[in-house]
Enzyme design. Structure first.
Site, PDB file in Angstrom:
ATOM      1  N   HIS A  69       0.837  -1.205   0.000  1.00 20.45           N
ATOM      2  CA  HIS A  69       0.000   0.000   0.000  1.00 20.45           C
ATOM      3  C   HIS A  69       0.863   1.242   0.000  1.00 20.45           C
ATOM      4  CE1 HIS A  69       0.536   0.701   4.415  1.00 20.45           C
ATOM      5  NE2 HIS A  69       0.547  -0.619   4.498  1.00 20.45           N
ATOM      6  N   ASP A 112      -0.654   4.256   0.948  1.00 22.79           N
ATOM      7  CA  ASP A 112      -1.214   5.189   1.931  1.00 22.79           C
ATOM      8  C   ASP A 112      -0.516   5.013   3.281  1.00 22.79           C
ATOM      9  OD1 ASP A 112      -2.403   2.632   2.169  1.00 22.79           O
ATOM     10  OD2 ASP A 112      -4.166   3.438   3.166  1.00 22.79           O
ATOM     11  N   ASP A 163       6.195   1.394   7.139  1.00 19.71           N
ATOM     12  CA  ASP A 163       4.857   0.876   6.828  1.00 19.71           C
ATOM     13  C   ASP A 163       4.194   1.725   5.750  1.00 19.71           C
ATOM     14  OD1 ASP A 163       2.446  -0.445   6.871  1.00 19.71           O
ATOM     15  OD2 ASP A 163       1.819   0.306   8.811  1.00 19.71           O
ATOM     16  N   GLU A 201      -5.242   0.761   2.521  1.00 22.09           N
ATOM     17  CA  GLU A 201      -4.979  -0.345   3.438  1.00 22.09           C
ATOM     18  C   GLU A 201      -5.138   0.138   4.865  1.00 22.09           C
ATOM     19  OE1 GLU A 201      -3.202  -3.363   5.927  1.00 22.09           O
ATOM     20  OE2 GLU A 201      -2.586  -1.283   5.846  1.00 22.09           O
ATOM     21  N   GLU A 202      -4.719   1.368   5.106  1.00 21.42           N
ATOM     22  CA  GLU A 202      -4.774   1.925   6.468  1.00 21.42           C
ATOM     23  C   GLU A 202      -6.165   2.473   6.790  1.00 21.42           C
ATOM     24  OE1 GLU A 202      -2.507   1.241   8.318  1.00 21.42           O
ATOM     25  OE2 GLU A 202      -0.520   1.457   7.427  1.00 21.42           O
ATOM     26  N   GLU A 232       4.403  -5.971   4.084  1.00 18.64           N
ATOM     27  CA  GLU A 232       4.127  -5.381   5.403  1.00 18.64           C
ATOM     28  C   GLU A 232       5.325  -5.593   6.328  1.00 18.64           C
ATOM     29  OE1 GLU A 232       1.852  -3.468   6.337  1.00 18.64           O
ATOM     30  OE2 GLU A 232       0.192  -3.741   4.951  1.00 18.64           O
ATOM     31  N   HIS A 270       3.247   3.386  12.758  1.00 17.01           N
ATOM     32  CA  HIS A 270       2.118   4.172  13.282  1.00 17.01           C
ATOM     33  C   HIS A 270       2.518   5.088  14.447  1.00 17.01           C
ATOM     34  CE1 HIS A 270      -1.272   1.491  11.406  1.00 17.01           C
ATOM     35  NE2 HIS A 270      -0.169   1.430  10.705  1.00 17.01           N
TER      36      HIS A 270
HETATM   37 ZN   LIG Z   1       1.008  -1.463   6.372  1.00 22.29          ZN
END
Ligand SMILES: [Zn+2]
Length: 375
Positions: free
Chosen positions: A66, A68, A99, A133-134, A162, A348
């Site tokens: 991903h 995003d 990520d 995805e997020e 990932e 995150h």
């Molecule tokens: Zn991810």
């Protein structure tokens, strides 16, 4: 050829907070088009997805990921601005570094080197990138997979980038993910005065008994690859605020992370039966289900393990823990799905980082996987 690090920096500098891709997918397409990859942008709702394929033959190998990222939180909390892509002491800083823009960059350079070395490779290679995805993950990978099924494009092997690593690059590889089943339970009672409990029916007490029973339920034993299923309550709400009133209803939000030995329907049945036992009036609003997936030892897992071991000198531990991933949408097509990416310690968080050296190693591992499967 642009380096993995430079591509990762360029991607980080595009502030692609979910689901706004900000041109990340164009950047990837521009990098791979000269190598014979044909880009196809698939727009579903607000979400942009990219299907980028080289070759028309099977077997088809796919890198999935991903573009995003999650929001940054207050940017002033960051030591380096989250979208600056700065490299300090060998560490690439920024939102999405781990990520998973670093992995996306590694996929790109792995494909470029592989195609240079093996321009006439058998089978096909594709990248499946989403910018959802997020977020809610409803217009992303799942929709692309539907489109691929529709036109009979079958994925044989899929490597998801990932961030799976824990202490060292590749020390953990995921060969599955648990399922996720959640919902909101509302128990209804009868509001009344606390001094006249015989005239009321306290839904908090009923909900308490339900939670107590569900939280001590043994759902399954887990298996070789999966821990046992777990049940957690995340929120409970009830009460009028007054100390002398029995409220009329109580709500609890709960979630199960489940191993494939249990099915969503068997878990739902058990939950409903426990609720029935303790409450006459209740309802459950189920959240969208995330199915578990599991990839048993086979061609893909061996290729990943051997390529990793050859590059870093140790073998990975196989794991299925952590949250869900888009692998759950790809595996049901029958594809073998394995996940391998950089360290996940800072994902995150503020000051998300990834080792620049690890990104080059990751790219090399990805390239070796292609060599093993498609040459
Ligand atoms: Zn991810």
């Amino acid at each position: 050829m642009t380096s993995t690090l430079t591509i990762a920096q360029d991607l980080i500098r595009k502030a692609s907070v979910t689901p706004d891709d900000q041109g990340c997918q164009d950047l990837v397409a521009d990098q791979l088009q000269p190598y014979g990859f044909r880009p196809e942008f698939m727009q579903f709702g607000d979400v942009r997805n990219l299907w980028l394929r080289r070759g028309a033959q099977s077997p088809l190998f796919v890198f999935a990921g991903h573009t995003d990222v999650v929001p940054t939180g207050p940017e002033t909390d960051w030591v380096y601005p989250p979208f600056s892509g700065e490299v300090i002491d060998g560490m690439l800083h920024g939102r999405g570094a781990a990520d998973m823009k670093g992995s996306v960059a590694a996929m790109v350079t792995a494909c470029q080197r592989f195609v240079d070395a093996q321009p006439d490779h058998p089978g096909s290679i594709a990248l499946l990138l989403t910018s959802d995805e997020e977020g809610p993950a409803v217009d992303g990978t799942v929709r692309v997979i539907e489109a691929l099924i529709e036109r009979d494009e079958t994925i044989e092997w899929c490597l998801v980038g990932e961030p799976t690593s824990s202490e060292h690059l590749g020390d953990v590889v995921k060969n599955g993910r648990r399922g996720s089943l959640g919902g909101t339970l509302t128990v209804r009672g009868i509001q009344g005065h606390v001094a006249y409990p015989h005239l009321a029916d306290n839904p908090i007490h009923r909900l308490g008994r339900i939670v107590s029973e569900l939280s001590s339920t043994h759902w399954d034993d887990g298996n070789t690859y999966f821990p046992a299923t777990t049940f957690q309550v995340s929120n409970i709400r009830s009460g009028t605020g007054a100390t002398n009133v029995v409220p009329g209803e109580a709500k609890a939000q709960f979630n199960l992370r489940f191993c494939p030995d249990s099915t969503a329907s068997s878990l739902k049945e058990k939950i409903e039966s426990v609720c029935r036992e303790h409450a006459d009036h209740f309802e459950i609003e189920w959240s969208p289900l995330g199915l578990p997936y599991q990839t048993l030892p086979g061609t893909l897992l061996s290729a990943v393990e051997e390529s990793l071991c050859e590059t870093v000198g140790y073998s990975p531990r196989l794991s299925t823990d952590g949250g869900t991933s888009d692998g759950r949408f790809i595996a049901p097509t029958g594809a073998q799905v394995v996940e391998l990416g950089p360290l996940n310690r800072t994902i995150h968080q503020v000051d998300e980082v990834v080792s620049a050296e690890d990104l080059e190693l990751l790219s090399s591992i990805y390239e070796k996987v292609l060599m093993r499967l498609l040459s």
